[in-house]
Design a protein around this motif. Structure first.
Motif, mmCIF file in Angstrom:
data_model
loop_
_atom_site.group_PDB
_atom_site.id
_atom_site.type_symbol
_atom_site.label_atom_id
_atom_site.label_comp_id
_atom_site.label_asym_id
_atom_site.label_seq_id
_atom_site.Cartn_x
_atom_site.Cartn_y
_atom_site.Cartn_z
ATOM 1 N N GLU A 124 0.821 -1.211 0.000
ATOM 2 C CA GLU A 124 0.000 0.000 0.000
ATOM 3 C C GLU A 124 0.857 1.263 0.000
ATOM 4 O OE1 GLU A 124 -0.335 -2.501 2.126
ATOM 5 O OE2 GLU A 124 -2.282 -3.389 1.621
ATOM 6 N N GLY A 125 1.877 1.302 0.860
ATOM 7 C CA GLY A 125 2.750 2.461 0.886
ATOM 8 C C GLY A 125 3.489 2.648 -0.425
ATOM 9 N N ARG A 126 3.949 1.561 -1.001
ATOM 10 C CA ARG A 126 4.655 1.620 -2.281
ATOM 11 C C ARG A 126 3.739 2.155 -3.384
ATOM 12 N NH1 ARG A 126 10.204 1.051 -1.452
ATOM 13 N NH2 ARG A 126 10.584 -0.600 0.069
ATOM 14 N N GLU A 127 2.498 1.693 -3.405
ATOM 15 C CA GLU A 127 1.565 2.145 -4.440
ATOM 16 C C GLU A 127 1.257 3.630 -4.300
ATOM 17 O OE1 GLU A 127 -0.910 -1.918 -5.524
ATOM 18 O OE2 GLU A 127 -1.722 -0.564 -4.011
ATOM 19 N N GLN A 128 1.011 4.093 -3.081
ATOM 20 C CA GLN A 128 0.745 5.516 -2.865
ATOM 21 C C GLN A 128 1.942 6.367 -3.297
ATOM 22 O OE1 GLN A 128 -1.684 7.780 -1.643
ATOM 23 N NE2 GLN A 128 -3.064 6.082 -2.135
ATOM 24 N N THR A 129 3.138 5.903 -2.966
ATOM 25 C CA THR A 129 4.330 6.660 -3.312
ATOM 26 C C THR A 129 4.547 6.681 -4.822
ATOM 27 O OG1 THR A 129 5.300 6.020 -1.192
ATOM 28 C CG2 THR A 129 6.793 6.917 -2.830
ATOM 29 N N LEU A 130 4.309 5.563 -5.484
ATOM 30 C CA LEU A 130 4.406 5.527 -6.948
ATOM 31 C C LEU A 130 3.397 6.473 -7.594
ATOM 32 C CD1 LEU A 130 4.853 1.864 -8.260
ATOM 33 C CD2 LEU A 130 6.297 3.853 -8.711
ATOM 34 N N TYR A 131 2.183 6.460 -7.078
ATOM 35 C CA TYR A 131 1.139 7.358 -7.589
ATOM 36 C C TYR A 131 1.568 8.808 -7.427
ATOM 37 C CZ TYR A 131 -3.315 9.938 -7.248
ATOM 38 O OH TYR A 131 -4.335 10.854 -7.370
ATOM 39 N N GLY A 132 2.056 9.151 -6.255
ATOM 40 C CA GLY A 132 2.508 10.523 -6.026
ATOM 41 C C GLY A 132 3.683 10.890 -6.906
ATOM 42 N N ALA A 133 4.621 9.961 -7.093
ATOM 43 C CA ALA A 133 5.789 10.230 -7.924
ATOM 44 C C ALA A 133 5.393 10.459 -9.378
ATOM 45 C CB ALA A 133 6.779 9.078 -7.824
ATOM 46 N N TYR A 134 4.401 9.709 -9.850
ATOM 47 C CA TYR A 134 3.931 9.910 -11.225
ATOM 48 C C TYR A 134 3.306 11.302 -11.384
ATOM 49 C CZ TYR A 134 0.959 9.844 -15.302
ATOM 50 O OH TYR A 134 0.344 10.191 -16.473
ATOM 51 N N LEU A 135 2.426 11.682 -10.464
ATOM 52 C CA LEU A 135 1.808 13.001 -10.536
ATOM 53 C C LEU A 135 2.869 14.100 -10.473
ATOM 54 C CD1 LEU A 135 -1.273 12.538 -8.178
ATOM 55 C CD2 LEU A 135 -1.254 12.568 -10.677
ATOM 56 N N ALA A 136 3.871 13.899 -9.623
ATOM 57 C CA ALA A 136 4.945 14.871 -9.493
ATOM 58 C C ALA A 136 5.658 15.070 -10.830
ATOM 59 C CB ALA A 136 5.938 14.401 -8.437
ATOM 60 N N ALA A 137 5.947 13.967 -11.504
ATOM 61 C CA ALA A 137 6.667 14.048 -12.765
ATOM 62 C C ALA A 137 5.835 14.715 -13.852
ATOM 63 C CB ALA A 137 7.088 12.651 -13.211
ATOM 64 N N VAL A 138 4.546 14.424 -13.888
ATOM 65 C CA VAL A 138 3.676 15.042 -14.891
ATOM 66 C C VAL A 138 3.593 16.553 -14.666
ATOM 67 C CG1 VAL A 138 1.319 15.157 -15.775
ATOM 68 C CG2 VAL A 138 2.344 12.942 -15.263
#
Length: 351
Positions: free
Chosen positions: A212-226
């Motif tokens: 769960e933590g990994r998925e949330q962090t990946l989601y946030g990292a993707y939004l950050a990059a966009v």
């Protein structure tokens, strides 16, 4: 309300536990028959698993931080010798950066499989280092056609590395709020990215094997990059690119150290951005929220801990002054940039 926003076109697949099948589907959609699989030696076993169902013609493992031009050229030669028609990169920002360097001159499509939270996979930004100078640019050819995010690939990423990489993603969000091309859509994406990273990173630190933590962090990292790809590189990233190129510093740790100092520097002159960051962090102020998060994560504190020499402070001032965008919220001077670099080098509290 007047602004122009460009959304970059790529497929994004979130598929926890399903990377091999998802990557094979993306490669098939490209009708690729001869794939170059790029992964650092430390990621070789992971890359073999991800690429099990691919028509791999070339395996390339010379991955070097900051992508030196001579390393990029050897990868381009390997791609040409193997007559490859697609690139699959499995790894962090350096691996994605190498694939981008090949795509920049060949136009080959990339399928990116990130194993850190670097975010390079969602941008059209490339970077190459020659000597002590890191040059960056933007080009449509380097934007991966597809990204496959699989949180299960992150479970073995050490907490210390995860923290530094996640704070690098947070820096993308913060820089996006005052980047040279910032618009309301970038601000919305960055705010949600900060919120997700502030939830995900502490969960990763507390339970590194929890998805769960990994998925949330990946989601946030993707939004950050966009958000970052649209808003453009602000003061924070310009500083880090200068320091990384000059002193061969580790990318994520450099961003993690510099971030609170840039935030303290710009926040008084960017009250709307400061409020957005504070709200996303659930804190009265942006600075307090970031400090609290960094304390929980035991974040990197000092550039000297990562190889920057003390005389590098003076050497970096002029290149940083030349690189920082002219519309940075707080005007930069030799004096205040020197003070910022000194504090980041020492690991002292942001002023």
């Amino acid at each position: 309300m007047r602004f122009t926003h460009e959304t970059l076109g790529q497929r994004v697949v979130f598929a926890s536990g399903e990377a091999p099948a998802a990557v094979a589907a993306e490669v098939a959609a490209l009708d690729a028959r001869r794939v170059m699989l790029i992964a650092a030696p430390a990621r070789a076993a992971l890359a073999e698993r991800v690429g099990a169902d691919l028509p791999v013609a070339v395996r390339h493992d010379e991955v070097v931080m900051h992508v030196p031009v001579e390393v990029a050229e050897r990868a381009r030669q390997a791609a040409a010798a193997g007559s490859v028609d697609a690139l699959v990169c499995v790894g962090g920002g350096s691996t994605t950066g190498l694939a981008k360097a090949v795509a920049l001159t060949t136009g080959l499509p990339i399928v990116a499989v990130p194993t850190t939270y670097a975010g390079s996979e969602a941008t059209n930004v490339w970077g190459l280092t020659e000597g002590e100078v890191k040059t960056t640019g933007a080009d449509a050819r380097v934007l991966p056609r597809s990204i496959v995010y699989d949180a299960s690939l992150m479970l073995s990423l050490p907490v210390e590395t995860s923290v530094a990489s996640g704070l690098n993603a947070l820096a993308h969000c913060v820089d996006s709020l005052w980047g040279p091309r910032v618009d309301p859509i970038d601000q919305a994406l960055a705010g949600e990215g900060i919120r997700a990273l502030a939830l995900g990173l502490p969960a990763v630190a507390a339970d590194p094997t929890g998805p769960e933590g990994r998925e949330q962090t990946l989601y946030g990292a993707y939004l950050a990059a966009v958000a970052f790809a649209s808003a453009g590189s602000g003061m924070h990233h310009k500083i880090c690119h200068v320091l990384g190129g000059m002193f061969d510093l580790p990318h994520a740790q450099t961003h993690a150290v510099v971030l609170p100092h840039v935030l303290a520097f710009n926040a008084p002159s960017a009250p709307d951005a400061e409020r957005r960051i504070a709200q996303a962090l659930g804190s009265p102020t942006a600075g307090e929220g970031l400090a609290a998060l960094r304390k929980v994560l035991r974040a990197p504190r000092a550039l000297r801990d990562h190889g920057m020499p003390e005389d590098g402070i003076t050497r970096a001032v002029a290149p940083v002054l030349a690189a920082v965008p002219g519309d940075n919220p707080t005007p930069v001077t030799e004096e205040n940039i020197t003070a910022l670099l000194r504090a980041a080098w020492e690991g002292s509290e942001p002023a």
